[in-house]
Design an enzyme around this catalytic site. Structure first.
Site, PDB file in Angstrom:
ATOM      1  N   SER A 124       2.023  -2.319 -13.171  1.00  0.00           N
ATOM      2  CA  SER A 124       1.823  -0.916 -12.782  1.00  0.00           C
ATOM      3  C   SER A 124       2.567   0.042 -13.693  1.00  0.00           C
ATOM      4  CB  SER A 124       2.327  -0.698 -11.362  1.00  0.00           C
ATOM      5  OG  SER A 124       1.762  -1.632 -10.494  1.00  0.00           O
ATOM      6  N   GLU A 240      -2.846 -13.172  -6.190  1.00  0.00           N
ATOM      7  CA  GLU A 240      -1.868 -12.233  -5.654  1.00  0.00           C
ATOM      8  C   GLU A 240      -2.269 -11.784  -4.244  1.00  0.00           C
ATOM      9  OE1 GLU A 240      -1.397  -8.518  -7.746  1.00  0.00           O
ATOM     10  OE2 GLU A 240       0.664  -8.342  -7.053  1.00  0.00           O
TER      11      GLU A 240
HETATM   12  C1  LIG Z   1       6.945  -2.876  -2.437  1.00  0.00           C
HETATM   13  C2  LIG Z   1       6.094  -2.796  -3.671  1.00  0.00           C
HETATM   14  C3  LIG Z   1       6.217  -3.792  -4.633  1.00  0.00           C
HETATM   15  C4  LIG Z   1       5.479  -3.710  -5.806  1.00  0.00           C
HETATM   16  N1  LIG Z   1       5.682  -4.676  -6.772  1.00  0.00           N
HETATM   17  C5  LIG Z   1       5.045  -4.561  -7.940  1.00  0.00           C
HETATM   18  C6  LIG Z   1       5.325  -5.486  -9.002  1.00  0.00           C
HETATM   19  O1  LIG Z   1       6.148  -6.406  -8.866  1.00  0.00           O
HETATM   20  N2  LIG Z   1       4.701  -5.313 -10.192  1.00  0.00           N
HETATM   21  C7  LIG Z   1       3.787  -4.323 -10.395  1.00  0.00           C
HETATM   22  O2  LIG Z   1       3.231  -4.258 -11.480  1.00  0.00           O
HETATM   23  N3  LIG Z   1       3.492  -3.419  -9.417  1.00  0.00           N
HETATM   24  C8  LIG Z   1       4.103  -3.520  -8.200  1.00  0.00           C
HETATM   25  N4  LIG Z   1       3.848  -2.601  -7.203  1.00  0.00           N
HETATM   26  C9  LIG Z   1       2.919  -1.481  -7.472  1.00  0.00           C
HETATM   27  C10 LIG Z   1       1.620  -1.562  -6.688  1.00  0.00           C
HETATM   28  O3  LIG Z   1       0.784  -2.557  -7.203  1.00  0.00           O
HETATM   29  C11 LIG Z   1       0.986  -0.165  -6.741  1.00  0.00           C
HETATM   30  O4  LIG Z   1       1.838   0.690  -5.992  1.00  0.00           O
HETATM   31  C12 LIG Z   1      -0.418  -0.133  -6.148  1.00  0.00           C
HETATM   32  O5  LIG Z   1      -1.330  -0.806  -6.997  1.00  0.00           O
HETATM   33  C13 LIG Z   1      -0.913   1.299  -5.922  1.00  0.00           C
HETATM   34  O6  LIG Z   1      -0.791   2.056  -7.068  1.00  0.00           O
HETATM   35  P1  LIG Z   1      -0.063   3.485  -7.058  1.00  0.00           P
HETATM   36  O7  LIG Z   1       1.261   3.307  -6.382  1.00  0.00           O
HETATM   37  O8  LIG Z   1      -0.088   3.990  -8.449  1.00  0.00           O
HETATM   38  O9  LIG Z   1      -0.927   4.393  -6.099  1.00  0.00           O
HETATM   39  P2  LIG Z   1      -2.292   5.125  -6.474  1.00  0.00           P
HETATM   40  O10 LIG Z   1      -3.168   4.216  -7.239  1.00  0.00           O
HETATM   41  O11 LIG Z   1      -1.947   6.433  -7.083  1.00  0.00           O
HETATM   42  O12 LIG Z   1      -2.922   5.339  -5.041  1.00  0.00           O
HETATM   43  C14 LIG Z   1      -2.499   6.365  -4.145  1.00  0.00           C
HETATM   44  C15 LIG Z   1      -3.434   6.337  -2.928  1.00  0.00           C
HETATM   45  O13 LIG Z   1      -4.780   6.649  -3.338  1.00  0.00           O
HETATM   46  C16 LIG Z   1      -5.669   5.605  -2.954  1.00  0.00           C
HETATM   47  N5  LIG Z   1      -6.690   5.402  -3.983  1.00  0.00           N
HETATM   48  C17 LIG Z   1      -6.475   5.386  -5.326  1.00  0.00           C
HETATM   49  N6  LIG Z   1      -7.659   5.139  -5.962  1.00  0.00           N
HETATM   50  C18 LIG Z   1      -8.606   5.024  -4.996  1.00  0.00           C
HETATM   51  C19 LIG Z   1     -10.003   4.766  -5.004  1.00  0.00           C
HETATM   52  N7  LIG Z   1     -10.682   4.591  -6.115  1.00  0.00           N
HETATM   53  N8  LIG Z   1     -10.657   4.685  -3.824  1.00  0.00           N
HETATM   54  C20 LIG Z   1      -9.984   4.857  -2.642  1.00  0.00           C
HETATM   55  N9  LIG Z   1      -8.653   5.110  -2.561  1.00  0.00           N
HETATM   56  C21 LIG Z   1      -7.985   5.180  -3.718  1.00  0.00           C
HETATM   57  C22 LIG Z   1      -4.800   4.373  -2.859  1.00  0.00           C
HETATM   58  O14 LIG Z   1      -5.376   3.379  -2.035  1.00  0.00           O
HETATM   59  C23 LIG Z   1      -3.517   4.948  -2.278  1.00  0.00           C
HETATM   60  O15 LIG Z   1      -3.619   5.071  -0.886  1.00  0.00           O
HETATM   61  C24 LIG Z   1       4.574  -2.639  -6.015  1.00  0.00           C
HETATM   62  C25 LIG Z   1       4.443  -1.650  -5.037  1.00  0.00           C
HETATM   63  C26 LIG Z   1       5.200  -1.703  -3.878  1.00  0.00           C
HETATM   64  C27 LIG Z   1       5.039  -0.596  -2.877  1.00  0.00           C
END
Ligand SMILES: Cc1cc2nc3c(=O)[nH]c(=O)nc-3n(C[C@H](O)[C@H](O)[C@H](O)COP(=O)(O)OP(=O)(O)OC[C@H]3O[C@@H](n4cnc5c(N)ncnc54)[C@H](O)[C@@H]3O)c2cc1C
Length: 371
Positions: A124, A240
């Site tokens: 991410s 995953e």
């Molecule tokens: C506790 C925790 C551990 C994590 N560990 C890791 C890790 O070890 N390595 C790593 O690489 N990442 C990790 N992550 C990151 C995680 O994979 C991302 O937070 C997740 O993929 C969401 O991305 P974002 O936070 O950028 O949110 P965004 O993508 O910005 O999303 C924000 C909101 O918009 C919604 N949304 C976005 N796009 C769409 C769409 N096309 N249609 C409908 N809804 C949508 C999402 O569902 C969400 O509700 C971790 C996250 C957490 C919270």
């Protein structure tokens, strides 16, 4: 009943009864707890229980899925510690089995199996979570390898881990965002890497963001062909979301703990239905995974299990906290830590909104909606 599975189950149960620490280890989200969990991985490995489904030459026992599921049930029923090697074992290892070279497997898997190298996932980025293909961190060609530049966000336990794996943009001129990405591995203590812990709700410091400024990665640490990173990353996402991250054994054990807690708290009839739901959910998940995964890996079905286990985990912990009383959420207990972690379940490993889109489009054949 498969006798070989039951014999394997008894063997695992006996080993776990003799080795599981009598007191819970400190949280693996702290430096002290991380070290204690790493030592536990080494002990598991010594007994050849750390990676039972891997081939023997890498430290496993080469068992099939029903044996692995039985092991997982015994593992969690025994109250054994959380797995600090999870990112490596459940995400990187399957990727190396499918896309790595024999040299990479021989070099990297034994130290992963023994907890000597603990891996973090660096996928991410601040503007690229759900829309991972829009990632901007770069891999730039140099003599004998690549130089990494950019920022990775939300990396679980990266504050204490040794190495990381992730996807980088190696061809900025590629015609589509998911083309021109390369899958690489790098050391978290290499020159050019800054690891900065991100505050969590419970204040534990293991979660981190990574800043990369000209980090050298030799060619031997590229997985698959340069430019093929997206395909390789996508082949790991099922692991995953599905079984490897949350095996049914974990929830059977949690539901059992909840039933014990309910009994200790006086069998409050007001919560009885939710305690029963937790048991039903754990058994349903167990039966579903046995059916769906009976033949091997899961495809889009892993999105079904992801939505299920993440919502189930929150409901189960909420019931436990209700039984424990008003301040339970703020106490430093397994239930409280489990609850704050469960809250993140619908977000990590691909948010549940994204999983529901996958279910609608790929399993139900509905037209594309939001994207
Ligand atoms: C506790 C925790 C551990 C994590 N560990 C890791 C890790 O070890 N390595 C790593 O690489 N990442 C990790 N992550 C990151 C995680 O994979 C991302 O937070 C997740 O993929 C969401 O991305 P974002 O936070 O950028 O949110 P965004 O993508 O910005 O999303 C924000 C909101 O918009 C919604 N949304 C976005 N796009 C769409 C769409 N096309 N249609 C409908 N809804 C949508 C999402 O569902 C969400 O509700 C971790 C996250 C957490 C919270």
């Amino acid at each position: 009943m498969d006798e070989s599975v039951e014999a394997f189950r008894s063997q695992a149960r006996a080993w776990l009864a003799a080795h599981v620490p009598s007191e819970p280890l400190p949280s693996l989200e702290t430096a002290e707890g991380f070290a204690a969990h790493r030592a536990w991985e080494a002990e598991l490995h010594e007994g050849r229980w750390s990676v039972v489904n891997w081939p023997e030459r890498y430290g496993g026992r080469g068992v099939d899925l029903p044996h692995w599921l039985a092991f997982e049930e015994e593992y969690w029923a025994a109250g054994a510690p959380g797995r600090v090697s999870q990112n490596g074992v459940s995400l990187l290892a399957p990727t190396l089995f499918d896309h790595g070279t024999e040299e990479q497997r021989a070099r990297l898997l034994p130290s992963m199996a023994g907890g000597r190298t603990v891996w973090a996932q660096a996928w991410s980025e601040p503007e690229a979570g759900s829309d991972l293909a829009s990632l901007r961190s770069r891999a730039v060609r140099t003599d004998g390898g690549w130089l990494l530049h950019g920022q990775k966000a939300w990396s679980s336990r990266a504050a204490f881990a040794d190495r990381a794996f992730g996807v980088f943009r190696s061809d900025p001129a590629a015609d589509r965002p998911h083309r021109g990405l390369t899958y690489l591995m790098f050391g978290l203590r290499e020159p050019g890497v800054t690891v900065r812990p991100v505050a969590r709700l419970d204040g534990k410091p293991a979660f981190a963001e990574l800043f990369l400024d000209g980090v050298f990665v030799p060619d031997e640490d590229v997985i698959g062909a340069p430019g093929d990173g997206w395909r390789i990353a996508m082949s790991a996402t099922g692991n995953e979301r599905g079984l490897m991250l949350r095996s049914p054994g974990r929830f059977l054990a949690s539901a059992g703990r909840l039933v014990r807690l309910w009994r200790e708290a006086g069998c409050d009839p007001a919560v009885r239905d939710r305690v029963a739901d937790a048991v039903v959910g754990a058994r349903a998940y167990q039966l579903f995974t046995e059916l769906a995964a009976g033949g091997g890996a899961m495809g889009a079905e892993s999105s079904l299990t992801k939505v299920f286990w993440s919502e189930y985990d929150i409901a189960l912990h909420e019931t436990a906290l209700e039984l424990l009383g008003a301040v339970a959420e703020f106490a430093d207990t397994d239930w409280a830590e489990g609850y704050t972690f469960a809250l993140a379940g619908p977000v990590y490993a691909g948010t549940n909104e994204i999983q529901r889109d996958i279910i609608a489009e790929r399993l139900l054949g509905l037209p594309k909606g939001r994207r």
